[in-house]
Design a protein around this motif. Structure first.
Motif, PDB file in Angstrom:
ATOM      1  N   GLN B 432       0.568  -1.564  -0.100  1.00  9.47           N
ATOM      2  CA  GLN B 432       0.261   0.095  -0.592  1.00  9.47           C
ATOM      3  C   GLN B 432       0.963   0.918  -0.298  1.00  9.47           C
ATOM      4  O   GLN B 432       0.578   2.056  -0.610  1.00  9.47           O
ATOM      5  CB  GLN B 432      -0.898   0.270   0.657  1.00  9.47           C
ATOM      6  CG  GLN B 432      -2.450  -1.041   0.737  1.00  9.47           C
ATOM      7  CD  GLN B 432      -2.535  -1.470   1.978  1.00  9.47           C
ATOM      8  OE1 GLN B 432      -1.948  -1.096   3.467  1.00  9.47           O
ATOM      9  NE2 GLN B 432      -3.846  -1.979   2.154  1.00  9.47           N
ATOM     10  N   HIS B 435       2.226   1.593  -3.363  1.00  6.64           N
ATOM     11  CA  HIS B 435       1.300   1.917  -3.785  1.00  6.64           C
ATOM     12  C   HIS B 435       1.405   3.753  -4.240  1.00  6.64           C
ATOM     13  O   HIS B 435       0.740   4.935  -4.899  1.00  6.64           O
ATOM     14  CB  HIS B 435       0.156   1.157  -4.273  1.00  6.64           C
ATOM     15  CG  HIS B 435      -0.966   1.912  -4.544  1.00  6.64           C
ATOM     16  ND1 HIS B 435      -2.591   1.862  -4.568  1.00  6.64           N
ATOM     17  CD2 HIS B 435      -1.148   2.552  -5.999  1.00  6.64           C
ATOM     18  CE1 HIS B 435      -3.721   2.284  -5.171  1.00  6.64           C
ATOM     19  NE2 HIS B 435      -2.524   2.752  -6.454  1.00  6.64           N
ATOM     20  N   LYS B 436       0.606   4.283  -2.706  1.00  3.92           N
ATOM     21  CA  LYS B 436       0.838   5.536  -1.868  1.00  3.92           C
ATOM     22  C   LYS B 436       1.877   6.797  -3.003  1.00  3.92           C
ATOM     23  O   LYS B 436       1.955   7.275  -3.319  1.00  3.92           O
ATOM     24  CB  LYS B 436       0.234   5.603  -1.223  1.00  3.92           C
ATOM     25  CG  LYS B 436      -0.983   4.828  -0.613  1.00  3.92           C
ATOM     26  CD  LYS B 436      -1.998   6.443  -0.653  1.00  3.92           C
ATOM     27  CE  LYS B 436      -3.180   6.468  -0.606  1.00  3.92           C
ATOM     28  NZ  LYS B 436      -3.476   7.165  -2.192  1.00  3.92           N
ATOM     29  N   GLU B 443       8.885   7.525   1.912  1.00  5.11           N
ATOM     30  CA  GLU B 443       8.786   8.826   2.153  1.00  5.11           C
ATOM     31  C   GLU B 443       8.039   9.533   1.148  1.00  5.11           C
ATOM     32  O   GLU B 443       7.631   9.198  -0.083  1.00  5.11           O
ATOM     33  CB  GLU B 443      10.344   8.864   2.103  1.00  5.11           C
ATOM     34  CG  GLU B 443      11.172   7.743   3.264  1.00  5.11           C
ATOM     35  CD  GLU B 443      11.048   9.337   4.313  1.00  5.11           C
ATOM     36  OE1 GLU B 443      10.721   9.811   4.652  1.00  5.11           O
ATOM     37  OE2 GLU B 443      11.824   8.535   5.084  1.00  5.11           O
ATOM     38  N   ASN B 444       8.135  10.782   1.124  1.00  6.47           N
ATOM     39  CA  ASN B 444       7.199  11.393   0.482  1.00  6.47           C
ATOM     40  C   ASN B 444       8.476  11.776  -1.379  1.00  6.47           C
ATOM     41  O   ASN B 444       9.523  11.725  -0.977  1.00  6.47           O
ATOM     42  CB  ASN B 444       6.891  13.309   0.443  1.00  6.47           C
ATOM     43  CG  ASN B 444       6.908  14.067  -0.249  1.00  6.47           C
ATOM     44  OD1 ASN B 444       6.953  13.948  -1.252  1.00  6.47           O
ATOM     45  ND2 ASN B 444       5.448  14.272   0.284  1.00  6.47           N
ATOM     46  N   ARG B 445       7.837  11.455  -2.289  1.00  4.42           N
ATOM     47  CA  ARG B 445       8.596  11.568  -3.221  1.00  4.42           C
ATOM     48  C   ARG B 445       9.399  12.538  -3.933  1.00  4.42           C
ATOM     49  O   ARG B 445      10.998  12.170  -3.742  1.00  4.42           O
ATOM     50  CB  ARG B 445       7.518  11.198  -4.667  1.00  4.42           C
ATOM     51  CG  ARG B 445       6.842  11.958  -5.036  1.00  4.42           C
ATOM     52  CD  ARG B 445       5.600  11.500  -5.587  1.00  4.42           C
ATOM     53  NE  ARG B 445       5.161   9.913  -5.605  1.00  4.42           N
ATOM     54  CZ  ARG B 445       4.029   9.689  -5.710  1.00  4.42           C
ATOM     55  NH1 ARG B 445       3.452  10.705  -6.483  1.00  4.42           N
ATOM     56  NH2 ARG B 445       3.440   8.932  -5.239  1.00  4.42           N
ATOM     57  N   ARG B 446       9.243  13.459  -3.334  1.00  4.18           N
ATOM     58  CA  ARG B 446      10.174  14.795  -2.998  1.00  4.18           C
ATOM     59  C   ARG B 446      11.632  14.456  -2.628  1.00  4.18           C
ATOM     60  O   ARG B 446      12.336  15.076  -2.800  1.00  4.18           O
ATOM     61  CB  ARG B 446       9.295  15.809  -2.664  1.00  4.18           C
ATOM     62  CG  ARG B 446       8.432  16.617  -3.696  1.00  4.18           C
ATOM     63  CD  ARG B 446       8.024  18.858  -2.824  1.00  4.18           C
ATOM     64  NE  ARG B 446       7.338  17.640  -1.233  1.00  4.18           N
ATOM     65  CZ  ARG B 446       6.383  17.530  -1.213  1.00  4.18           C
ATOM     66  NH1 ARG B 446       5.971  17.296  -2.594  1.00  4.18           N
ATOM     67  NH2 ARG B 446       6.110  17.512  -0.348  1.00  4.18           N
ATOM     68  N   LYS B 447      11.612  13.000  -0.981  1.00  2.00           N
ATOM     69  CA  LYS B 447      12.704  13.549  -0.344  1.00  2.00           C
ATOM     70  C   LYS B 447      13.474  12.521  -1.365  1.00  2.00           C
ATOM     71  O   LYS B 447      14.683  12.006  -0.644  1.00  2.00           O
ATOM     72  CB  LYS B 447      12.651  12.390   0.957  1.00  2.00           C
ATOM     73  CG  LYS B 447      11.342  13.345   1.767  1.00  2.00           C
ATOM     74  CD  LYS B 447      11.713  13.086   2.910  1.00  2.00           C
ATOM     75  CE  LYS B 447      10.872  14.409   3.628  1.00  2.00           C
ATOM     76  NZ  LYS B 447      10.533  13.383   5.014  1.00  2.00           N
ATOM     77  N   ARG B 450      17.070  13.718  -2.042  1.00  2.00           N
ATOM     78  CA  ARG B 450      17.425  14.044  -0.795  1.00  2.00           C
ATOM     79  C   ARG B 450      19.163  14.085  -0.847  1.00  2.00           C
ATOM     80  O   ARG B 450      19.730  14.719  -0.088  1.00  2.00           O
ATOM     81  CB  ARG B 450      16.660  14.397   0.381  1.00  2.00           C
ATOM     82  CG  ARG B 450      17.055  15.516   1.537  1.00  2.00           C
ATOM     83  CD  ARG B 450      15.783  15.490   2.276  1.00  2.00           C
ATOM     84  NE  ARG B 450      14.559  16.272   1.335  1.00  2.00           N
ATOM     85  CZ  ARG B 450      13.460  16.928   1.989  1.00  2.00           C
ATOM     86  NH1 ARG B 450      13.449  16.231   3.023  1.00  2.00           N
ATOM     87  NH2 ARG B 450      12.725  17.466   1.408  1.00  2.00           N
TER      88      ARG B 450
END
Lengths: 265, 716
Positions: B432, B435-436, B443-447, B450
């Motif tokens: 899940q 998928h998210k 982790e947030n995909r923006r990271k 990083r």
């Protein structure tokens, strides 16, 4: 037998986020949307009741109040086995409060005349824990809140439910259908919806209605009708905390100092 | 015929009355018919599987495939691998049997065709002598092979021939498979008896006829020396009796081939010929015609004909049983037992409908009986804990001498379990989360990009500017704090060597390799499609990744979805950079190290030499672990196992591996080249209590260590 499961697509916050310039909410760029955790348990409870019931013709209907973002949550419910879905949205519902949402849901649920309405105890983003109970009020249904165990006898149209009280006591109640229950997490193990099933769920009926379809007036349920959020702000940093930095030895030494200060003081 | 005896030959039917001859031919023809029915029957069974095409490959490929299979068979390469005794014994039996069988055919051709039809009899003179000599040699070889196998089974008793099932408790009725041993022994004993009676018969003949050229028939000659003293009438009786005994046993054996262990002569060769070069490396997509059906294998009718055929090809040799890391660490899985369980179910469920049914089934596809639509997974079938114990490391597929697809079959079972929600709760939440968020760390995909922030230079965004090397970083290398150190080290090496590289930042998604091996095919497709769409928009020459899992799926699986890129592992690029002098690190280290081949780099992609060459160039001394290269031992992370908690108290595969490494004298470093290995072995070194004895290094870190003095040497 028919079970209606109202669900909510909730916003989850990343650890870093920004507020909107006017302070009225979180910048949507930083929000991740997901089906409310409690609702995955109420959904599972409904599916299990349907699967355990004799005969055919049982139906699980999932309903939500939300914009297109909420459709993903409905699809995952359909993928898990809900028979059809209903999404209600109207621009005037933006920022609607608990009672307004419950009123809209009531209009929709009433048309379904279900045997059971299973809500989650609360939503993880708003945390009022009131929608389900308010919905029962509008529908004039008996309700039991924070249900931890559920056994539904379809032949007798009676639910035997368990609630957890103080001191670990378990309260057992019997309630005759039609009734509304708010379901607590941990009551079951929600099933997994595969991506394939979610794709295939697009073939299942998903109806979108607005307020007019439900015979509701905009000003009776919209933002104007109830309370509304005016500001969102991070908590003020508290005082009195001292951050200890440096090597473990230095930190330990400082802790000894503090303890000695306090004990002598 | 009697005249011929004087001119170096022998009568085929010695003192036979015509009714006896007729009886012989009737029985021989009957045996061939029974054989043919037995060959046709399983083909009808395989066609009851609807999960793939029949034939599994276009007919035009068949000649080439059969030729390749024959080459492998003649060389015994797959049979002798990792077991030389079994290899030589099997060679003896195989070549002995083939030549003795061919000899019988050659004789039959003479007696039943060329002689009666054309009056041409070639069964005399030098041909006869050469024939006898050849058959004597190969008959001896056959007996030697059979005896070696008997010694192996009775005295050596290798672990892989123990049929006790790890997926059943010892008090379970299905636990004991000793009944298989009866079949195994019957097989070798019958072969031995057929060969021995042939020699005895020859000896009787020599004793009676004293042909004077018995030296070429040394087997028979030895027997003749022993029984020479018997009376003529005893010998004559023996000659008749043995002829019928040997003959009947032989034709009964031929008839029984498709119904007994001997069937592997046919099914294993076929399976080996139809072997998929990419089995397990590239899992098969759901066939479009089955898009609306439940995914994977829940019943035998869901199987592909190829996989049903695989079940019949198993020889119970136990090579997969021995290679399986789950089995080696006490988990309830043996690939062999999964195959045998499914085979038993298929044979139990299959009803051919007699000769008519088989003939019809060869021409038309037939409806399934109930047995073929009943579930194969369950307490009395393949158990769910067995299916989830698998690490999809492909050690079984690699080891199998006959091309059975154990891991892909288990993967198909998983697809069904995932669809039915029969999966570990942790695994469910990881799916899940992937998928998210598009990564397994939630982790947030923006990271994702990083990790680059701590670098002294900016890493290009390959989506925004053309690059030579598109670096597909992967989840663990992007998000896991320990692996991030390696990732940054690799970036610095690229920078040092002036590699023109870039990454996809938040555009990259989990590659889907492990997701697919868990059995979540839909999520794999979705991830692959997103990655392909992102990468297709970039300008680059090749993709490089430090993650062997991503490497495998980008290289072997994405092409099915339309991608066609050159994908290389970072060790390939690093070797180039060192050999060309762009990284000045040669000979700077002197560690004594061992190297662990990641499954997805070694076994899956045949890349064993680049990491070893780099270690050599660095000046390290490599000490190999006993299980190396294609026999490398899975770290336990594969197939989604990294997200399933281990049973406390049970040895983990990674700990088993570390124990193997520390048993090597003087080895200081455990070198890996896979981010999941970094995680698994950092942990296992500690939990197995070996932190004082061995340390982990990703190969990149060793190169970086070798590089540091080089830059410091430059005068300020």
């Amino acid at each position: 037998m028919k079970i209606v499961v109202p669900v909510k697509q909730v916003a989850a916050l990343d650890e870093e986020f920004e507020l909107l310039d006017d302070g009225s909410g979180v910048d949507p760029d930083f929000l991740e949307w997901d089906l409310n955790e409690w609702d995955t348990f109420s959904m599972e409870a409904a599916l299990q009741i349907r699967e355990n019931a004799d005969g055919d013709g049982h139906e699980v209907v999932v309903v939500t109040v939300g914009d297109e973002e909420a459709e993903e949550g409905l699809l995952s419910c359909l993928a898990k086995g809900a028979d059809r879905a209903l999404r209600i949205w109207d621009e005037s519902l933006q920022g609607a409060d608990v009672l307004a949402v419950a009123k809209v849901l009531a209009a929709a649920v009433e048309r379904e005349s279900p045997d059971l309405v299973l809500c989650g105890v609360q939503s993880s983003d708003a945390v009022y824990g009131a929608t389900g109970v308010a919905l029962a009020g509008y529908l004039d249904l008996p309700h039991v809140a924070v249900v931890k165990g559920l056994d539904y006898d379809a032949a007798q149209a009676t639910a035997t439910v368990e609630r957890e009280l103080e001191g670990g006591l378990v309260e057992v109640l019997r309630v005759e259908a039609p009734a509304l229950l708010t379901i607590q997490t941990g009551i079951n193990e929600p099933r997994y919806a595969t991506l394939r099933a979610i794709k295939q769920a697009r073939e299942k009926p998903l109806q979108v209605s607005d307020l007019a379809d439900l015979g509701l007036e905009e000003d009776a349920v919209g933002q104007a009708a109830g309370s509304r959020a005016v500001a969102l702000k991070p908590p003020e940093p508290g005082e009195g905390a001292e951050m200890l930095n440096g090597s473990p030895a230095a930190v330990a030494a400082r802790i000894v100092e503090i303890v000695q200060e306090r004990m002598s003081g | 015929m009697f005249l011929l005896a004087a001119t170096k030959s022998r009568p085929v039917f010695w003192h036979f009355t015509t009714p006896l001859k007729v009886l012989w031919y009737v029985l021989a023809v009957l045996s061939v018919l029974v054989f043919l029915y037995g060959v046709a029957r399983p083909i009808v069974k395989w066609r009851r599987g609807h999960g793939g095409p029949w034939p599994p490959y276009p007919w035009r490929e068949l000649p080439r495939r059969l030729a390749t299979g024959l080459r492998l068979l003649l060389s015994h390469a797959t049979i002798a691998r990792r077991d030389h005794l079994a290899g030589w014994a099997h060679r003896g039996i195989f070549y002995g049997f083939i030549v003795l069988f061919a000899g019988t055919v050659v004789l039959g051709f003479n007696t039943d065709f060329t002689d009666p039809v054309f009056g041409w009899n070639y069964f005399h003179g030098n041909f006869y002598l050469a024939y006898k000599e050849t058959l004597n040699v190969l008959g001896t070889v056959l007996i030697a092979g059979v005896l070696a196998m008997m010694v192996r089974r009775a005295l050596i008793r290798p672990r892989k021939l123990d049929y006790a099932r790890p997926d059943r408790n010892s008090d379970d009725s299905q636990f004991d498979r000793r009944v298989y041993e009866v079949g195994d022994w019957a097989f070798v004993v019958i072969l031995l008896v057929i060969a021995l009676t042939g020699f005895v018969l020859e000896g009787v003949r020599i004793a009676m006829d004293a042909p004077g050229y018995a030296g070429t028939q040394f087997g028979g000659w030895v027997v003749a020396q022993i029984i020479g003293g018997l009376s003529h009438s005893t010998l004559a009786g023996l000659r008749h009796g043995l002829w019928w005994f040997h003959g009947l046993l032989a034709i009964a054996f031929v008839a029984s081939i498709p119904y007994t262990k001997a069937a592997h002569m046919l099914t294993s060769y076929l399976s080996l010929s139809l072997r998929d070069r990419l089995a397990g490396k590239r899992l098969r997509a759901i066939p479009p015609e089955r898009a609306d059906l439940p995914a994977g294998y829940g019943a035998l009718s869901d199987f592909s004909p190829l996989h049903l055929m695989n079940l019949d090809a198993c020889t119970k040799c136990g090579k997969c049983h021995e290679a399986c890391p789950a089995n080696a660490t006490g988990r309830p899985l043996s690939p062999r037992d999964v195959i045998l369980e499914l085979r038993e179910q298929a044979n139990h469920a299959f009803t051919a409908g007699g000769i008519g049914g088989v003939l019809g089934g060869l021409i038309n596809e037939q409806a399934n009986g109930d047995g073929f639509t009943a579930g194969v997974i369950g307490e009395d079938g393949v158990r769910t804990e067995t299916v989830w114990s698998c690490m999809q490391c492909n050690a079984c597929v690699e080891a199998c001498p006959v091309g059975i697809e154990q891991a892909p079959i288990i993967n198909q079972l998983r697809r069904r379990l995932v669809e039915e929600g029969e999966l570990d709760a942790n695994l469910q939440s990881v799916l899940q989360v992937i998928h998210k968020s598009g990564n397994s760390f939630g982790e947030n995909r923006r990271k994702r990009g990083r990790w680059t922030q701590e670098l002294e230079f900016q890493v290009k965004d390959a989506r925004k500017e053309p690059v030579d090397v598109l670096w597909f970083v992967g989840d663990y290398a992007s998000f896991d704090p320990r692996s991030q150190k390696v990732t940054r080290a690799l970036a610095r090496l690229f920078q040092e060597a002036s590699v023109d590289f870039g990454i996809l930042y938040d555009g990259e998604r989990n590659s889907g390799n492990d997701v697919r091996r868990i059995g979540e095919e839909g999520l794999f497709e979705s991830l692959a499609e997103q990655n392909i769409a992102t990468i297709e928009k970039c300008e680059f020459n090749r993709i490089v990744t430090s993650d062997p899992h991503s490497l495998n799926t980008l290289r072997n699986e994405y092409p099915d979805l339309g991608a066609s890129w050159t994908v290389a592992h970072h060790t390939t690029l690093l070797r180039e950079l060192i050999e060309s002098g762009r990284l000045d690190v040669k000979g700077r280290l002197s560690y004594r190290v061992t190297y662990h081949d990641p499954c997805h780099l070694g076994r899956f992609n045949g890349e064993y030499d680049h990491p070893r060459r780099i270690l050599e160039l660095l000046g390290c001394t490599l000490v190999e672990m006993p299980r190396n290269r294609d026999n490398s031992f899975c770290c336990g992370a594969g197939g989604g196992r990294i997200w399933i908690p281990d049973t406390p108290g049970q040895e983990r595969p990674s700990e088993n591996r570390i124990r193997e490494a520390v048993s090597l004298p003087g080895v200081e470093l455990f070198v890996v080249s896979c981010p999941k290995d970094v995680t698994m072995y950092e942990d296992a070194i500690k939990t197995s209590g070996n932190a004082e004895r061995i340390q982990l290094r990703e190969l990149t870190e060793l190169i970086e260590e070798a590089l540091v003095p080089a830059t410091q040497l430059v005068p300020a």
